[in-house]
Design a protein around this motif. Sequence first.
Motif, PDB file in Angstrom:
ATOM      1  N   THR A 182       0.657  -1.162  -0.201  1.00 13.57           N
ATOM      2  CA  THR A 182       0.171   0.288  -0.061  1.00 13.57           C
ATOM      3  C   THR A 182       1.234   1.139  -0.076  1.00 13.57           C
ATOM      4  OG1 THR A 182      -0.085  -0.150   2.540  1.00 13.57           O
ATOM      5  CG2 THR A 182      -1.917  -1.337   1.636  1.00 13.57           C
ATOM      6  N   GLY A 183       2.096   0.876   0.379  1.00 11.79           N
ATOM      7  CA  GLY A 183       2.820   2.055   0.460  1.00 11.79           C
ATOM      8  C   GLY A 183       2.961   2.590   1.772  1.00 11.79           C
ATOM      9  N   LEU A 184       2.151   2.394   2.384  1.00 15.21           N
ATOM     10  CA  LEU A 184       2.764   2.923   3.945  1.00 15.21           C
ATOM     11  C   LEU A 184       2.639   1.488   4.956  1.00 15.21           C
ATOM     12  CD1 LEU A 184      -1.377   3.253   3.068  1.00 15.21           C
ATOM     13  CD2 LEU A 184       0.114   5.602   3.408  1.00 15.21           C
TER      14      LEU A 184
ATOM     15  N   LEU B  50      -0.800   6.054  11.242  1.00 17.07           N
ATOM     16  CA  LEU B  50      -0.050   6.236   9.379  1.00 17.07           C
ATOM     17  C   LEU B  50       0.730   6.630   8.848  1.00 17.07           C
ATOM     18  CD1 LEU B  50      -3.409   4.362   7.774  1.00 17.07           C
ATOM     19  CD2 LEU B  50      -1.703   3.107   8.467  1.00 17.07           C
ATOM     20  N   ALA B  51       1.946   6.124   7.993  1.00 17.36           N
ATOM     21  CA  ALA B  51       3.119   6.900   7.619  1.00 17.36           C
ATOM     22  C   ALA B  51       3.725   6.604   6.383  1.00 17.36           C
ATOM     23  CB  ALA B  51       4.249   7.244   8.129  1.00 17.36           C
ATOM     24  N   PRO B  52       3.896   7.434   5.951  1.00 21.65           N
ATOM     25  CA  PRO B  52       4.248   6.736   4.237  1.00 21.65           C
ATOM     26  C   PRO B  52       5.811   5.573   4.491  1.00 21.65           C
ATOM     27  CG  PRO B  52       4.159   8.930   4.680  1.00 21.65           C
ATOM     28  CD  PRO B  52       4.642   8.627   5.430  1.00 21.65           C
ATOM     29  N   ALA B  53       5.164   4.994   3.705  1.00 22.05           N
ATOM     30  CA  ALA B  53       6.880   3.319   4.492  1.00 22.05           C
ATOM     31  C   ALA B  53       7.866   3.629   3.863  1.00 22.05           C
ATOM     32  CB  ALA B  53       6.027   2.419   2.606  1.00 22.05           C
ATOM     33  N   THR B  54       8.364   4.669   2.369  1.00 25.93           N
ATOM     34  CA  THR B  54       9.536   5.584   2.484  1.00 25.93           C
ATOM     35  C   THR B  54      10.471   6.827   3.539  1.00 25.93           C
ATOM     36  OG1 THR B  54       8.571   6.862   1.174  1.00 25.93           O
ATOM     37  CG2 THR B  54       8.942   4.627   0.022  1.00 25.93           C
TER      38      THR B  54
END
Length: 824
Positions: A98-100, A111-115
């Motif tokens: 999901t990119g999260l 929740l935060a951005p995975a990168t």
Amino acid sequence: MTVAPPVAALRPTAVAVALALAVLTALPSASWAQATPASAVARFDIPAGPLDQALVRFAQQAGVSLSLDASRVAGLHSGGLRGSHGVDDGFALLLRGTGLRAAPAAGGYVLAPATAAANPAGDPAATAAATLATVTVSAEADGATTEGTGAYTARSTSLATRLPLAPRETPQSISVITRQRLDDQGLTQLTDVVQQTPGLTLAQAGNAGSDSSPIYARGFQVDNYLVDGVRLVDSNYTDIFQTFDTALVDRVEVLRGASGLLNGIGSPGAAINLVRKRPTASFQANVRGELGSWSHRRGELDVSGPLNAAGTLRGRLVAAKQDNASYIDRLHEKKDVLYGVLEADVGPDTLLHAGLSWQRFDATGHARGGLPAYFSDGSRAVWDVSASAAPPWATSHREYSSLFGGVEHHFSPDWSLKATVARSFNAYDEVIGYASNGNPDRLTGAGVGLWAGRWAATPRQDAADVQVNGRFNLLGRQHDLVFGATAVRTAYFAPAYTNWRHAGWDPSIPNIYLWNGLSPLEPYNPQVGTDDSDERLNSAYGTVRFKPLDGVAVLLGARVTDWRRQQRSQSWISTSLTTTDRRERGVVTPYAAVTWDFARDWTAYASYTDIFKPQNYKTPTGDQIDPQTGASREFGIKGSVLDDRLNLSAAVFESKQDNLAVSIPNTFAPDGSQAYRAVSGTRTRGFEMEASGELRPGWQLSAGFSRNMTRDRDGQRLLTHVAQNNFKLATSWRMAGVGNGLTVGGAVRWQSGIYTDDLGPARNQRFEQAAYAVVDLMLKYPFTPQLSATLNVFNAFDKRYYNTTGNSYWGAPRQLRLGVEARF
């Protein structure tokens, strides 16, 4: 996986006792003394669905808070999560792709951005937490399991389509009687549940579990019974399942309408699925004792929790015992229940379970019907509510045991496999005797006799079901798919006896007014032959749920069924042998539906399915009625409001069918069974409305109204002894400010009038029961968090009514039960 010894070599009772002892002796008191902390590895069962719902449910079960921005996860889907995981690992699996990511923050997760990397100016999680609204989540069970939720509704079910869907997403009418309702209303037997379920009618003409007490839905007799989603196949005598005890049940799911996709065969009335309790991730135990009117005594024990320190092996033991007399003279009943199940995580993606259940029901003074409704001069006979039609020697013995097991494996977050196997043993022996033969003289009481007979059998069922559930991408959208196969075999072994008339035996009762049941004595009725059968049901099924547009889903499915039933009847008197071989091959039962989310909380739907049902009903000449065929349509609206705590639904339906079996009053087939006639060109139309859930904190509600009308091709009404209109309401309110939290509740069930024509000595009388309502009341008070008492008052206003028309079998008068429960 360890292979078990051949089931045939095991006595079900011995196996039950052995498993119960194993569970009790294996429970480590240290690991049960405290709940597993949220940071430790725990078992989760998150159904597939929208990602935001999956995240919230995971946080609820883990006991942590979660901050999220709904716009970030809008439109994303989760494959669910099952097995044992830590909190961080669980969030990672749910958010994979999901990119999260879920980042720890003060008091919980955000929740935060995975990168995202570390913020030089500070903690990025803390920054996110400052800008996102916090969702504080308390511990709650998963969407399907109802135990521990305190709710009158469930969040998920797969009964209709085999896909795990929320009630609002399911394009058919479904009612769920939750564990909380079972406890609040004192519903300890399946027939109790039926009387409280919207859209179901119990036309009870005899004592509990009698074959003369059919269940109806939408104008059709219900004969689709399932346990954990696996159908109990027994075309000879499905009424034996009505005495199923609910002590081992988490919930009862009722699918109204055609269930061909679920069963392959069946009427368009309803399917009743009993879902058994499963082991819990943390220790819990409760002991309950109950006393009530007519010498009612009942005790229950329920112990569950982990069996090892890691929590990867869990067990549950449920036992119940009941002994009671009745408002009906000479009727006495006993029930015994034992249930044990083990569950093991053999890896992060694989779950095994195995267990057994055993139940026994015994009744003496058991009557298949009531006393005659008419005197010999044609006038109505009105008897005391307590008047019994049974002699003491009329008995009913039923025993049901099942060995079962299964495996659930997740190949990925999107794909899983579930397989179950079960062997069930049934045994019943019913010595029939009831004084409904004839019409008494008003002055002398003469003219009444006993109907007497006996039926017994030892059916055995082997069932296996395997299904694959997953999600796939097509044209830039995610869609759902489930497919599988079911195989069921029922071997039926039955001795044959003489029914209703016996050589050298006088059934007459000299004076029914003075009758105490002691005469005539039980007739000599030795076995005169055998009636055996072998029934096989093999099918494959599949359902796909396409989502071509936002808010629109199209469901297409089918089940292909092979059915065969071989019967062999041998008479020892005439030395005749009769064999029949009925079969249907490649019968396709299609299913189609569409749902449309036309507003944020509201969905409209339409569904269609065919009807195919082999029948075991016989005509007065002994011929079997051909399979029932037809089609069923349903249109409705569903809503999920108050943050999904309250489910609402309204539906209209129509079923057309041929070869509908309609009973012929006081007429029997040559073997003594009830005789029927086949009616083609019939049509059933009606509508239903239902609301279930929480109106406000502490206030639970379940309410439903149904209307149905069944007519033949000429427009004449059929099934007049089944109420056209039903209204059922159950509610409870926990008043936190009264003492330690007093709960008050009640239930009302109302039905319109019913009647049966062509009765009485001249076959020209109409037996009518006017519309009536029955009110139940409940009080529950916790003296401490561990100790509580519950008072149930059934038929609080002592309403006097007939359960059905045809004989004088009264409904139960006012009854009180007081229960005390201790939880640990």
